[in-house]
Write an enzyme that holds these catalytic residues in place. Structure first.
Site, PDB file in Angstrom:
ATOM      1  N   ARG A  73       0.791  -1.096  -0.068  1.00  0.00           N
ATOM      2  CA  ARG A  73       0.020  -0.089  -0.019  1.00  0.00           C
ATOM      3  C   ARG A  73       0.887   1.298   0.080  1.00  0.00           C
ATOM      4  O   ARG A  73       2.091   1.051   0.108  1.00  0.00           O
ATOM      5  CB  ARG A  73      -1.052   0.038   1.223  1.00  0.00           C
ATOM      6  CG  ARG A  73      -0.207  -0.056   2.623  1.00  0.00           C
ATOM      7  CD  ARG A  73      -0.572   0.154   3.596  1.00  0.00           C
ATOM      8  NE  ARG A  73      -0.644   1.623   3.975  1.00  0.00           N
ATOM      9  CZ  ARG A  73       0.309   2.435   4.092  1.00  0.00           C
ATOM     10  NH1 ARG A  73       1.434   1.580   4.457  1.00  0.00           N
ATOM     11  NH2 ARG A  73       0.271   3.460   4.236  1.00  0.00           N
ATOM     12  N   ARG A 107      -7.304  -0.311  -7.130  1.00  0.00           N
ATOM     13  CA  ARG A 107      -7.456   0.607  -6.276  1.00  0.00           C
ATOM     14  C   ARG A 107      -7.884   1.983  -6.991  1.00  0.00           C
ATOM     15  O   ARG A 107      -6.669   2.615  -7.828  1.00  0.00           O
ATOM     16  CB  ARG A 107      -6.751   0.734  -5.176  1.00  0.00           C
ATOM     17  CG  ARG A 107      -6.544  -0.331  -3.987  1.00  0.00           C
ATOM     18  CD  ARG A 107      -5.780  -0.144  -2.908  1.00  0.00           C
ATOM     19  NE  ARG A 107      -6.404   0.673  -2.116  1.00  0.00           N
ATOM     20  CZ  ARG A 107      -5.864   1.302  -0.820  1.00  0.00           C
ATOM     21  NH1 ARG A 107      -4.611   1.112  -0.617  1.00  0.00           N
ATOM     22  NH2 ARG A 107      -6.726   2.029  -0.009  1.00  0.00           N
ATOM     23  N   ASP A 262      -2.621  10.655  -1.885  1.00  0.00           N
ATOM     24  CA  ASP A 262      -2.865   9.601  -2.798  1.00  0.00           C
ATOM     25  C   ASP A 262      -3.283  10.166  -4.035  1.00  0.00           C
ATOM     26  O   ASP A 262      -3.106   9.468  -5.193  1.00  0.00           O
ATOM     27  CB  ASP A 262      -4.132   8.668  -2.263  1.00  0.00           C
ATOM     28  CG  ASP A 262      -3.406   7.781  -1.292  1.00  0.00           C
ATOM     29  OD1 ASP A 262      -3.242   6.489  -1.513  1.00  0.00           O
ATOM     30  OD2 ASP A 262      -3.278   8.140  -0.026  1.00  0.00           O
ATOM     31  N   ASN A 272      -6.259  11.764   0.790  1.00  0.00           N
ATOM     32  CA  ASN A 272      -5.415  11.270   1.667  1.00  0.00           C
ATOM     33  C   ASN A 272      -6.297  10.290   2.737  1.00  0.00           C
ATOM     34  O   ASN A 272      -7.545  10.424   2.424  1.00  0.00           O
ATOM     35  CB  ASN A 272      -4.486  12.332   2.264  1.00  0.00           C
ATOM     36  CG  ASN A 272      -3.402  11.284   3.080  1.00  0.00           C
ATOM     37  OD1 ASN A 272      -2.557  10.726   2.575  1.00  0.00           O
ATOM     38  ND2 ASN A 272      -3.079  11.583   4.348  1.00  0.00           N
ATOM     39  N   LYS A 273      -5.596   9.436   3.427  1.00  0.00           N
ATOM     40  CA  LYS A 273      -6.260   8.509   4.033  1.00  0.00           C
ATOM     41  C   LYS A 273      -7.384   9.415   4.957  1.00  0.00           C
ATOM     42  O   LYS A 273      -7.107  10.389   5.666  1.00  0.00           O
ATOM     43  CB  LYS A 273      -5.303   8.003   4.990  1.00  0.00           C
ATOM     44  CG  LYS A 273      -6.049   7.226   6.077  1.00  0.00           C
ATOM     45  CD  LYS A 273      -6.401   5.763   5.549  1.00  0.00           C
ATOM     46  CE  LYS A 273      -7.174   4.750   6.651  1.00  0.00           C
ATOM     47  NZ  LYS A 273      -7.582   3.710   6.036  1.00  0.00           N
TER      48      LYS A 273
END
Length: 383
Positions: A73, A107, A262, A272-273
């Site tokens: 990841r 993804r 990302d 982002n997360k």
């Protein structure tokens, strides 16, 4: 992949001993050529921090599953994995275009994954178009994957240098108390990472007072992975529940926030997360710099703004249960509970103090500034 594609083949390797040297990290992703044929070997991030175990992928479907299950990841590393996955298909005689398509779509939010897979695919096609045979095209594809890997390592070092310089300008005197979210170290990169690499540079310079590590729900990538990396680097760090960050800001205990990305849209909005956006709001309210550190390969000029970024939705069980030893799951919520589980959220550019890349820093964050930086770089980011 061939017309009759075999089932994805992954094989666990017994856990490797922990490094006796603090700061020395195991290989996160590597190409290997055992007698039975080439493979991509991954450090299985699902099993950290309990054990350092490797996962062997013998074909692209296995690597796709490793990506979807988060065995591998992190945006920059996903790009590298995508390129090696295409190289693996080429070397083993599978359908390269099919492999590239599967990897690129494994993804949706992390743009680096599709970029890496497509770059390797183009290298394969170019070698064939130049008159090379299948073996020559496979060698060219692997060379392209290795080049991407090396570029990312160099980019990581450059981001750390630019980020450290930015911090010195924003916060003269050192003694930084930095808050980070999710995991942005060597586990996501061909080098030492993105945002974490900046914190690491501050640590090595004796300028890091404290690294605040969000646990990062629901997958605990801060607690499991960032804390693991910080401990190996002998950094002063403290883990906190995500919803405790506000009290840190209120107490004046955060000097800057450093996160990765990302995907970065053309207007400077950052995916982002999940949990990054609330941190940006807190930082803005408390007048704390909020800094994004990411390679130019994460910038997607074809995505106009944050609203156009596709946000991956993950399975609800990642919220309603936790997986323990031997794969045993422990319920955290009543049976049948529905969960909202986006993998990312999007932070608008007006909440971002700076975007740090390997080519330089964009501040203030504007569409014009981001486009100019991309245009001045040899790695202009295009879809």
């Amino acid at each position: 992949m061939a017309e009759e594609s075999p089932a994805p083949q992954t094989s666990p390797i017994p856990p490797t001993p922990r490094s006796p040297h603090p700061g020395q990290s195991p290989s996160v992703l590597r190409w290997s050529e055992p007698p039975e044929g080439p493979v991509v070997v991954l450090l299985d991030q699902r099993r950290l921090p309990e054990e350092e175990a490797e996962l062997v992928c013998t074909d692209a479907p296995a690597l796709v599953e490793a990506i979807r299950s988060l065995a591998v990841r992190g945006a920059p590393l996903l790009g590298i994995a995508g390129a090696y996955g295409v190289a693996l298909a080429a070397a083993r005689g599978f359908d390269v275009d099919e492999a590239a398509d599967a990897l690129a779509s494994a993804r949706p939010t992390a743009v680096n994954l599709a970029r890496g897979a497509r770059r390797a695919q183009r290298a394969f096609r170019a070698a064939l178009a130049a008159g090379g045979d299948r073996a020559a095209a496979a060698a060219a594809t692997l060379a392209e994957a290795r080049a991407l890997h090396a570029e990312d390592a160099a980019g990581s070092a450059a981001m750390a240098a630019h980020g450290a310089e930015l911090l010195d300008g924003l916060l003269p005197g050192g003694g930084y108390r930095l808050l980070t979210h999710c995991n942005t170290g060597a586990l996501v990169s061909g080098g030492e990472g993105t945002a974490f690499a900046v914190a690491l540079a501050a640590h090595r310079a004796g300028r890091l007072r404290r690294l605040w590590v969000d646990e990062t729900r629901p997958l605990w990538q801060g607690a499991r992975l960032t804390a693991w990396e910080a401990a190996r680097r002998q950094m002063a760090y403290t883990l906190l529940a995500d919803n405790a960050a506000g009290s840190l800001f209120a107490a004046g205990e955060v000097d800057a926030v450093l996160i990765g990305a990302d995907r970065i849209a053309a207007d400077g909005a950052v995916a982002n997360k999940v949990g990054s956006y609330p941190l940006a709001v807190l930082a803005h309210h408390h007048r704390v710099p909020f800094v994004v550190v990411a390679p130019l390969s994460t910038v997607d000029l074809a995505t106009e703004n944050g609203a156009a970024i596709e946000v991956e939705q993950r399975a609800g069980h990642e919220v309603t249960e936790v997986r323990g030893r031997e794969g045993v799951t422990v319920p955290l919520a009543p049976l049948g509970t529905r969960a909202y589980n986006p993998a990312f959220d999007v932070t608008p550019p007006e909440l971002i103090s700076a975007i740090v890349t390997e080519a330089g820093v964009v501040t203030p964050v504007t569409a014009e500034g981001l486009a100019a930086l991309c245009a001045s770089s040899r790695q202009v980011t295009m879809s």
